[in-house]
Design a protein around this motif. Structure first.
Motif, short mmCIF file in Angstrom:
data_model
loop_
_atom_site.label_atom_id
_atom_site.label_comp_id
_atom_site.label_asym_id
_atom_site.label_seq_id
_atom_site.Cartn_x
_atom_site.Cartn_y
_atom_site.Cartn_z
N MET A 1 -10.11 1.43 9.14
CA MET A 1 -8.89 0.54 9.21
C MET A 1 -8.09 0.43 10.47
O MET A 1 -7.04 1.39 9.95
N HIS A 2 -7.64 0.07 11.50
CA HIS A 2 -6.20 0.66 12.40
C HIS A 2 -5.22 -1.14 12.22
O HIS A 2 -5.57 -1.44 11.40
N LEU A 3 -4.25 -0.16 12.39
CA LEU A 3 -2.97 -0.57 12.81
C LEU A 3 -3.27 -1.82 13.36
O LEU A 3 -2.71 -3.02 13.20
N ALA A 31 -2.14 1.01 5.94
CA ALA A 31 -2.15 1.45 6.78
C ALA A 31 -1.30 2.31 7.58
O ALA A 31 -2.57 3.18 8.27
N GLN A 32 -0.63 2.32 7.96
CA GLN A 32 0.20 3.95 7.75
C GLN A 32 0.72 4.41 7.29
O GLN A 32 0.35 5.46 8.27
N ILE A 33 0.54 4.07 5.99
CA ILE A 33 0.17 5.72 5.17
C ILE A 33 -1.08 6.61 5.12
O ILE A 33 -1.16 8.01 5.55
N VAL A 34 -1.78 5.66 5.50
CA VAL A 34 -3.34 6.60 5.82
C VAL A 34 -3.52 7.09 7.43
O VAL A 34 -4.35 8.33 7.13
N ALA A 35 -2.68 6.24 8.21
CA ALA A 35 -2.79 6.97 9.67
C ALA A 35 -2.02 8.43 9.61
O ALA A 35 -2.71 9.16 9.87
N ILE A 36 -0.71 8.40 8.99
CA ILE A 36 -0.31 9.30 9.30
C ILE A 36 -1.56 10.46 8.39
O ILE A 36 -0.88 11.71 8.75
N ASP A 50 -3.41 0.26 -5.35
CA ASP A 50 -5.01 0.26 -5.10
C ASP A 50 -5.39 0.61 -3.93
O ASP A 50 -7.02 0.30 -2.73
N HIS A 51 -4.48 -0.77 -3.42
CA HIS A 51 -4.70 -1.02 -1.81
C HIS A 51 -5.12 0.48 -1.01
O HIS A 51 -5.47 0.40 0.35
N ILE A 52 -3.97 1.33 -1.66
CA ILE A 52 -3.85 2.35 -0.54
C ILE A 52 -4.98 2.73 -0.90
O ILE A 52 -5.86 3.30 0.48
N ARG A 53 -5.43 3.11 -1.96
CA ARG A 53 -7.47 3.29 -2.16
C ARG A 53 -7.95 2.62 -1.07
O ARG A 53 -9.35 3.12 -0.24
N LYS A 54 -7.92 1.41 -0.78
CA LYS A 54 -8.53 0.81 0.23
C LYS A 54 -8.76 1.20 0.78
O LYS A 54 -9.75 1.55 1.38
N ALA A 55 -7.42 1.21 1.70
CA ALA A 55 -6.88 1.22 3.53
C ALA A 55 -8.35 2.68 3.60
O ALA A 55 -8.40 2.87 4.72
N ALA A 56 -8.04 3.66 2.60
CA ALA A 56 -8.43 4.82 3.08
C ALA A 56 -9.74 5.08 2.76
O ALA A 56 -10.78 5.69 3.24
#
Length: 95
Positions: A1-3, A31-36, A50-56
């Motif tokens: 997933m991209h920003l 998405a910003q956390i994962v991008a960083i 859980d959303h961070i887990r999914k985005a990661a």
């Protein structure tokens, strides 16, 4: 997933624009956390979200607080706190 993908997501048609805006904002933040993490070459993200887990996805290991090990008991330090006296002329309190 991209920003950019998050920014193009259509808002839900349920009429609740405020909820849709908040959800979209949170998705962008996640998405910003994962991008960083990706830019900084991180291998682990610490989050209980859980959303961070999914985005990661499978790109990062995501650890929650329950995944962290406690330090050994003997490595933990006890602090001795002294109670200040009511009057500066008083003798220090003895135990």
């Amino acid at each position: 997933m991209h920003l950019d993908d998050v920014a193009r997501c259509p808002a839900p048609q349920d009429g609740n624009a405020r909820h849709a805006s908040a959800a979209k904002g949170k998705a962008k933040f996640d998405a910003q956390i994962v991008a960083i993490a990706a830019v900084e070459s991180a291998t682990v993200i610490y989050s209980d979200d859980d959303h961070i887990r999914k985005a990661a996805g499978s790109r990062f290991e995501v650890k929650g607080i329950t995944d962290l090990e406690l330090p050994p008991e003997d490595a933990q330090v006890s602090f001795r706190f002294e109670t200040p006296s009511a009057n500066e002329d008083d003798e220090p309190l003895e135990e």
